[in-house]
Write an enzyme that holds these catalytic residues in place. Structure first.
Site, PDB file in Angstrom:
ATOM      1  CG  LEU A  83      -1.982  -1.024   1.426  1.00  0.00           C
ATOM      2  CD1 LEU A  83      -2.632  -0.898   2.786  1.00  0.00           C
ATOM      3  CD2 LEU A  83      -3.037  -0.888   0.340  1.00  0.00           C
ATOM      4  CG  ASP A  84       0.558   4.510  -2.797  1.00  0.00           C
ATOM      5  OD1 ASP A  84       1.239   3.583  -3.273  1.00  0.00           O
ATOM      6  OD2 ASP A  84      -0.122   5.278  -3.490  1.00  0.00           O
TER       7      ASP A  84
END
Length: 292
Positions: A83-84
């Protein structure tokens, strides 16, 4: 002012703690575990991988977290997807290399159902649909050269007659498909539910900003193309958030991995509550949270 201080501190907080403390925080954010997987609620501002200027990341504390969960005699946990740094929500870790490979394959073959929630500027037209535009990484030529993901459409408008014609395919572009629907709208913003069918880097952010013209609230990177500058917010949004435009740079990215369905034997369904800052923003913008 207090809210501003909270927002400004968000990204720095987890970079300053000792790795043992970070592992403890992740242990407290464990949603589920069995003999194959551990599911955590990823906090805001915590990168998955290390890099320049990054002191703490999830990958580095996996051995410590494994020992905390298994009483000292555990092999390190393994990453299955990413995930960012600024994205919050459901994240799956595997207890063994074999389990990690099995889960990575489920992601790769698009058997994992992922649902995100995002607050965006503006209102998508139409209010629900599918964005299917390939994405490619490009260098942005500006006073400060940098790289961004961007759209590489397979069609273009013919200037002579305005007809849609096929464009030459960019061989570096990756196929990208995002399903979206609007859940609520108020204060010049919308709350969207998003389902990325493919998993291209920054896909949701690029499809919303450049495909629908509705950048995610707090997405300073994809709200412009050629400059590195804070997001420009509508007057009404600033008023509701009690924020001045000059302080908009402190707004965090409002993108949350809300739900993930993993077909491991029987389907496992994980739901992550919205982080507090996201809930506060929804209240301030008077966006009604769907009962879910």
């Amino acid at each position: 002012q207090r809210w501003l201080r909270e927002l400004a501190a968000m990204s720095q907080q987890l970079q300053q703690v000792h790795p043992n403390v970070l592992a403890k925080i992740l242990k407290q954010k464990t949603l589920y575990q069995n003999e194959e997987i551990v599911v955590i609620d990823k906090p805001y501002g915590l990168p998955v991988h290390g890099g320049p200027g990054i002191k703490n990341c999830i990958a580095d504390v996996l051995p410590i977290l494994a020992k905390m969960l298994e009483n000292m005699k555990a092999e390190p946990l393994h990453l299955c997807h990413r995930l960012d740094k600024e994205t919050t929500g459901v994240m799956v870790l595997a207890r063994s290399k074999e389990a990690a490979e099995k889960i990575r394959l489920l992601f790769k073959t698009r058997q994992v159902e992922k649902v995100y929630w995002a607050i965006v500027l503006g209102d998508p037209d139409p209010v629900e649909g599918v964005v299917e535009i390939p994405i490619v990484e490009k260098e942005v030529q500006s006073h400060q050269s940098h790289y961004k993901m961007t759209l590489a459409p397979s069609y273009r408008l013919c200037p002579e007659d305005g007809k849609v014609v096929r464009a030459r395919r960019n061989r570096h572009a990756e196929r990208a498909v995002t399903r979206y629907r609007r859940l609520a709208a108020a204060s010049a913003c919308s709350l969207l539910e998003l389902q990325p069918i493919t998993g291209v880097k920054h896909q949701i952010r690029v499809h919303l900003a450049y495909g629908l013209g509705c950048p995610i609230l707090g997405d300073h990177k994809y709200s412009h193309w050629s400059k590195l500058a804070p997001q420009k917010l509508p007057e009404l949004t600033l008023r509701r958030l009690k924020l001045e435009q000059s302080k908009a740079r402190h707004l965090p990215l409002h993108l949350h991995a809300h739900r993930l369905c993993l077909p491991l034997g029987q389907p496992l369904d994980f739901v992550c509550k919205l982080p507090l800052f996201f809930q506060k923003t929804l209240r301030k913008l008077e966006l009604d949270i769907p009962k879910d």
